[in-house]
Design an enzyme around this catalytic site. Sequence first.
Site, PDB file in Angstrom:
ATOM      1  N   SER A   1       0.856  -1.191   0.000  1.00 21.94           N
ATOM      2  CA  SER A   1       0.000   0.000   0.000  1.00 21.94           C
ATOM      3  C   SER A   1       0.884   1.230   0.000  1.00 21.94           C
ATOM      4  O   SER A   1       1.982   1.223   0.572  1.00 21.94           O
ATOM      5  CB  SER A   1      -0.883   0.019   1.250  1.00 21.94           C
TER       6      SER A   1
ATOM      7  N   TYR B   1      -1.783  -0.588  10.209  1.00 20.59           N
ATOM      8  CA  TYR B   1      -1.930  -1.055   8.826  1.00 20.59           C
ATOM      9  C   TYR B   1      -0.731  -0.635   7.979  1.00 20.59           C
ATOM     10  O   TYR B   1      -0.161  -1.429   7.222  1.00 20.59           O
ATOM     11  CB  TYR B   1      -3.233  -0.489   8.242  1.00 20.59           C
TER      12      TYR B   1
END
Length: 248
Positions: free
Chosen positions: A143, A157
Site C-alpha cells: 500500500s 496497517y
Amino acid sequence: MSKVILITGASRGIGRSAAVLAGARGWSVGVNYASNAAAADDTVAAVVAAGGKAIAIPGDVSDEAAIIAMFDATEKAFGKIDGVVNNAGIVAHGSMLADMDIARMKRIFDINVLGAYLCAREAARRMSTSRGGKGGSLVNVSSAAARLGGPNEYVDYAGSKGAIDTLTIGLSKELGREGVRVNAIRPGLIDTDIHASGGKPDRAHVLGVQTPIGRAGTADEVGESIVWLLSDASSYVTGAILDVSGGR
Ligand code: NAP
C-alpha cells in the site's frame, strides 16, 4: 502460455479484478476468500465468462493450515502453480495509535503480515525450481500507506504494509536463481469496499481528488499491474515495488 494462479482475497475488490483479468488471458485461478461465498462464486463466474477457469476456495490467511489447503486445492484442480497474488488484507477503523488495543493490532498483523509471509513461504516451496517447481511470479499487494505512514488513521496497517515491502526485497533476492520473481504493488486510493470496512465508505473519492491525477483509482487499474507482473512480459522485473497511486 496458460498459467495457474492463486489469488488470496479474490472475492471482492482488487483481488477480484486481478482474477477476472487473469481469466481474460485464459489462465486458471484459485479464488480464495474469507467468508463471502456469494461474492467468490460471482468472481468465479466472471473469470469463466472472461475465458478462464476458476474455483472458489474458502480460507483465512491467518490460518497456516488453511493456506496450505488453498494451495493444494488450486494445484489439485489445475496443476502446478505459476503465480501467487498475496492480496488479502484488512484495515480497522481510523484511530490514533494511542487509542488502539492489542486485539486490533494483533488481527492486522496476523492477516496482513503473518498471512502474507506464510503465503509467500508456501509459494516459495511450490514454485522454486530446486524444490520441483516450475518457477513463477509472486505479487505482493502492499500500500502507499507503507510510504505515508497512515497517521491519525492506521499506523498499524501502514506498518503491516511496510513489512510487505521488506518481504518483497528480501525474498526476491532469495528466489532470483529459483526461477521465481517477487514484486509488489503499492495501490493508492482505490474504490473498493475496504474503506467502508474502515468506517469511511467515501474515503477513496474524498481523498482521491487531492492526488496529482485528481481522482480515486479503480480495482481494474491495479489488477492490470498485477497481471502484468504475473505475466512473462515482466520477465526481467524482480524486487520491484510499483506505485499504482495516481502520483500520491
Ligand atoms: P476489499 O475490497 O475489502 O476486499 C478484501 C478481500 O480480501 C475480500 O475478497 C475478502 O474476502 C478478503 N479477505 C479479507 N480478510 C481475509 C482473510 N483473513 N483471509 C482471506 N481473505 C480475506 O479490499 P481491497 O481494497 O480489494 O484490498 C485488497 C488489498 O489491497 C489489501 O491487501 C489492501 O490492503 C490493499 N490496498 C487497498 C487499497 C484501496 O484503496 N482499496 C489501497 C492500498 C492497498 P471476503 O469477501 O470473504 O470478505
